[in-house]
Design a protein around this motif. Structure first.
Motif, PDB file in Angstrom:
ATOM      1  N   CYS A   1      33.527  52.798  35.757  1.00 26.32           N
ATOM      2  CA  CYS A   1      32.636  51.753  36.277  1.00 26.32           C
ATOM      3  C   CYS A   1      32.477  50.628  35.259  1.00 26.32           C
ATOM      4  CB  CYS A   1      31.274  52.355  36.626  1.00 26.32           C
ATOM      5  SG  CYS A   1      31.289  53.391  38.095  1.00 26.32           S
ATOM      6  N   GLU A   2      32.361  50.981  34.002  1.00 24.21           N
ATOM      7  CA  GLU A   2      32.252  49.955  32.965  1.00 24.21           C
ATOM      8  C   GLU A   2      33.509  49.095  32.919  1.00 24.21           C
ATOM      9  OE1 GLU A   2      31.466  52.324  29.537  1.00 24.21           O
ATOM     10  OE2 GLU A   2      29.289  52.403  29.881  1.00 24.21           O
TER      11      GLU A   2
ATOM     12  N   TRP B   1      47.444  45.776  40.195  1.00 20.32           N
ATOM     13  CA  TRP B   1      47.565  46.726  41.312  1.00 20.32           C
ATOM     14  C   TRP B   1      46.678  46.292  42.480  1.00 20.32           C
ATOM     15  CZ3 TRP B   1      44.729  50.156  44.257  1.00 20.32           C
ATOM     16  CH2 TRP B   1      45.489  51.072  44.994  1.00 20.32           C
ATOM     17  N   LEU B   2      45.458  45.843  42.188  1.00 23.04           N
ATOM     18  CA  LEU B   2      44.565  45.382  43.255  1.00 23.04           C
ATOM     19  C   LEU B   2      45.149  44.168  43.965  1.00 23.04           C
ATOM     20  CD1 LEU B   2      41.056  45.723  41.558  1.00 23.04           C
ATOM     21  CD2 LEU B   2      41.901  47.031  43.511  1.00 23.04           C
TER      22      LEU B   2
ATOM     23  N   GLN C   1      36.302  43.880  34.525  1.00 30.53           N
ATOM     24  CA  GLN C   1      37.337  43.173  35.268  1.00 30.53           C
ATOM     25  C   GLN C   1      36.742  42.110  36.202  1.00 30.53           C
ATOM     26  OE1 GLN C   1      40.409  43.960  33.663  1.00 30.53           O
ATOM     27  NE2 GLN C   1      41.204  43.992  35.726  1.00 30.53           N
ATOM     28  N   ARG C   2      35.719  42.526  36.967  1.00 30.17           N
ATOM     29  CA  ARG C   2      35.091  41.634  37.962  1.00 30.17           C
ATOM     30  C   ARG C   2      36.149  40.952  38.830  1.00 30.17           C
ATOM     31  NH1 ARG C   2      29.659  40.271  37.137  1.00 30.17           N
ATOM     32  NH2 ARG C   2      28.775  41.178  35.242  1.00 30.17           N
ATOM     33  N   SER C   3      37.128  41.742  39.294  1.00 31.15           N
ATOM     34  CA  SER C   3      38.214  41.171  40.088  1.00 31.15           C
ATOM     35  C   SER C   3      37.721  40.739  41.467  1.00 31.15           C
ATOM     36  CB  SER C   3      39.329  42.210  40.252  1.00 31.15           C
ATOM     37  OG  SER C   3      40.299  41.743  41.156  1.00 31.15           O
TER      38      SER C   3
ATOM     39  N   SER D   1      30.249  43.523  44.872  1.00 34.35           N
ATOM     40  CA  SER D   1      30.211  43.408  46.341  1.00 34.35           C
ATOM     41  C   SER D   1      31.147  44.404  47.011  1.00 34.35           C
ATOM     42  CB  SER D   1      30.576  41.979  46.771  1.00 34.35           C
ATOM     43  OG  SER D   1      29.690  41.043  46.218  1.00 34.35           O
ATOM     44  N   LEU D   2      31.145  45.640  46.504  1.00 30.84           N
ATOM     45  CA  LEU D   2      31.967  46.695  47.103  1.00 30.84           C
ATOM     46  C   LEU D   2      31.303  47.223  48.367  1.00 30.84           C
ATOM     47  CD1 LEU D   2      32.864  48.765  43.907  1.00 30.84           C
ATOM     48  CD2 LEU D   2      34.301  47.090  45.057  1.00 30.84           C
TER      49      LEU D   2
END
Length: 492
Positions: free
Chosen positions: A454-455, A194-195, A460-462, A435-436
């Motif tokens: 959050c976990e 989705w991202l 994912q660390r996308s 880095s949001l």
């Protein structure tokens, strides 16, 4: 017959099947859909949830997405839409089924379902069925649909869906409708997919909103500095342009009549649905009100200050009579309550306490909190540890309830504080690691749900998350200013 003519004949039959199927699946008109969904709207419409902001917000967001889903189905040439997961809180109405699922502590029932229908009629029926609502009023619509499939002169169907062998779809390249349906039922997207699909659109919208965001922040700082305001907030999640227009309106008034805003010093201003002062002492400016009404409110603020002092005195008196329990008003958990209404509730409850002598040790309930409500008959203990006390409850029963539930209330408060600390830590870690640009949540998302989400984001660390503004919600959505809403229980 040779292979080529046979193939042409087969393709013509398939095209005829598709064309006939399109006629049969004629979408309902917008008016017909609204009328068919009337029992549903009565059960979920946000206007009926004024005193329950969590449920109201969930229903508002889900209704917007459902309406968008229906609109897409009615667009010319629309063949299919992406499956959509929706969550609603339903209240009991005259349309409700006699057999009801278990109700939540709020008195509502929660329903979640995924839409993967490709026509309006099926969507309407799916919504009603998922919510256990009656469909007797749909008989006319379903009958007319059935009639469109059968000629009146014979009373028998003139068309039967052809079930092609799987090799047909392999040979012709046409899509297998059964396979498509199975895929749609499993098609709730993963977070990474989705991202990847929506990050470009979100970035484009965010970049376009940057000038307005900067001007909004500048104007907010200027007004807070000029009139010594504690803060400026918004009751609803309005977009940047909407909030900017509201600040501009206040700024124009400050230049036209600066004396009118002097009484605002030291206050928090909240742009809300109505003007006045809320139970927390914040000055509410109704977004539909004109400058004259705002000016009149500013002139009345000294009188509100007197009312505010009396509410503080009543809270202290009630606390002394109830073993140290503090009366609180939580904006995020309760409705926006005018201070006059809050004072009236406190005054009524205090008079009742004075007429009954409760035997509570002065400090036995120290550190505990309570909310007063008008529309309940029995006291209860909220999952976050505060008591919910009806103003007109039986006072001897109240004393026993407070004493018996005090240990559990302390345990829940301790758990709440622990969850809040964990939530703050994991949100900070997400912001730094991923880095949001920002990471927030809707009020209806609990600390435990936020921690789980959050976990999952950290797992994912996308790379697609870098520089994005993420809001944890109950659904996927790209907001008008580029903020991305992701469900707290999204798939990894």
């Amino acid at each position: 017959m040779s292979a080529i003519p046979l193939l042409r004949c087969t393709i013509r039959l398939q095209r005829k099947h598709v064309a006939t199927h399109a006629v049969q699946q004629r979408a309902l008109s917008g008016a017909e859909a609204v009328n068919a969904l009337r029992p549903f709207y009565f059960a979920v419409h946000p206007d009926f949830f004024g005193k329950y902001p969590k449920e109201r917000e969930v229903n508002e967001n889900s209704l917007k997405r459902l309406n968008g889903y229906l609109e897409n189905l009615q667009k010319p040439g629309s063949r299919s839409v992406q499956p959509m997961k929706l969550t609603f809180y339903l209240r009991n109405t005259k349309y409700s089924s006699k057999v009801q699922p278990e109700l939540l502590s709020s008195g509502f029932r929660s329903v979640s379902f995924t839409l993967h229908t490709n026509d309006v009629l099926s969507t309407v029926m799916d919504v009603l069925t998922s919510c256990s609502l009656p469909m007797e009023h749909m008989k006319g619509l379903t009958a007319s649909k059935a009639a469109s499939k059968s000629p009146t002169e014979t009373g028998k169907p003139f068309y039967r869906t052809i079930k092609w062998d799987k090799s047909y779809y392999t040979f012709t390249g046409f899509k297998d409708p059964e396979q498509e349906l199975q895929q749609a039922q499993r098609a709730e997207p993963t977070l990474s997919v989705w991202l990847r699909n929506n990050e470009p659109e979100a970035t484009k919208k965010h970049d376009a909103s940057l000038p307005r965001r900067e001007e909004l922040n500048r104007l907010k700082r200027e007004l807070c500095r000029r009139f010594n305001l504690t803060d400026i907030r918004w009751q609803r999640s309005w977009g940047v342009s909407h909030r900017y227009c509201q600040l501009q309106s206040l700024s124009r008034l400050s230049h036209q009549n600066p004396e009118a805003l002097i009484n605002l010093q030291g206050h928090t201003v909240v742009f809300a649905d109505q003007s006045g002062m809320d139970a927390s002492g914040h000055v509410m400016l109704g977004t539909m009100d004109v400058h004259h009404q705002w000016t009149k409110l500013f002139e009345q603020l000294p009188g509100y200050h007197s009312l505010q002092q009396q509410t503080h005195w009543l809270k202290e008196r009630i606390s002394l009579l109830l073993g140290g329990t503090q009366v609180v008003h939580m904006d995020r958990l309760g409705p926006v309550q005018p201070i006059a209404e809050h004072y009236s509730s406190l005054n009524t409850f205090h008079k009742r306490l004075m007429s009954h002598h409760l035997r509570l040790h002065p400090r036995s309930l120290q550190g505990l909190t309570m909310l007063l409500e008008n529309d309940r008959s029995n006291p209860s203990l909220h999952e976050m540890g505060h008591f919910i006390i009806p103003i007109k409850c039986d006072l001897p029963t109240l004393q026993v309830f407070l004493q018996n539930h005090a240990p559990e209330a302390r345990r829940r408060i301790q758990r709440k504080n622990q969850l809040q600390a964990e939530e703050e830590a994991v949100v900070k870690l997400c912001l730094e690691t991923l880095s949001l640009r920002s990471l927030s949540k809707e009020p209806s998302v609990s600390p435990a749900q936020m921690i789980q989400c959050c976990e999952r984001l950290l797992e994912q660390r996308s790379p697609h998350m870098q520089g994005l503004q993420i809001c944890v919600s109950h659904f996927y959505s790209v907001m008008q200013d580029g903020d991305l809403c992701v469900p707290w229980d999204c798939k990894s």
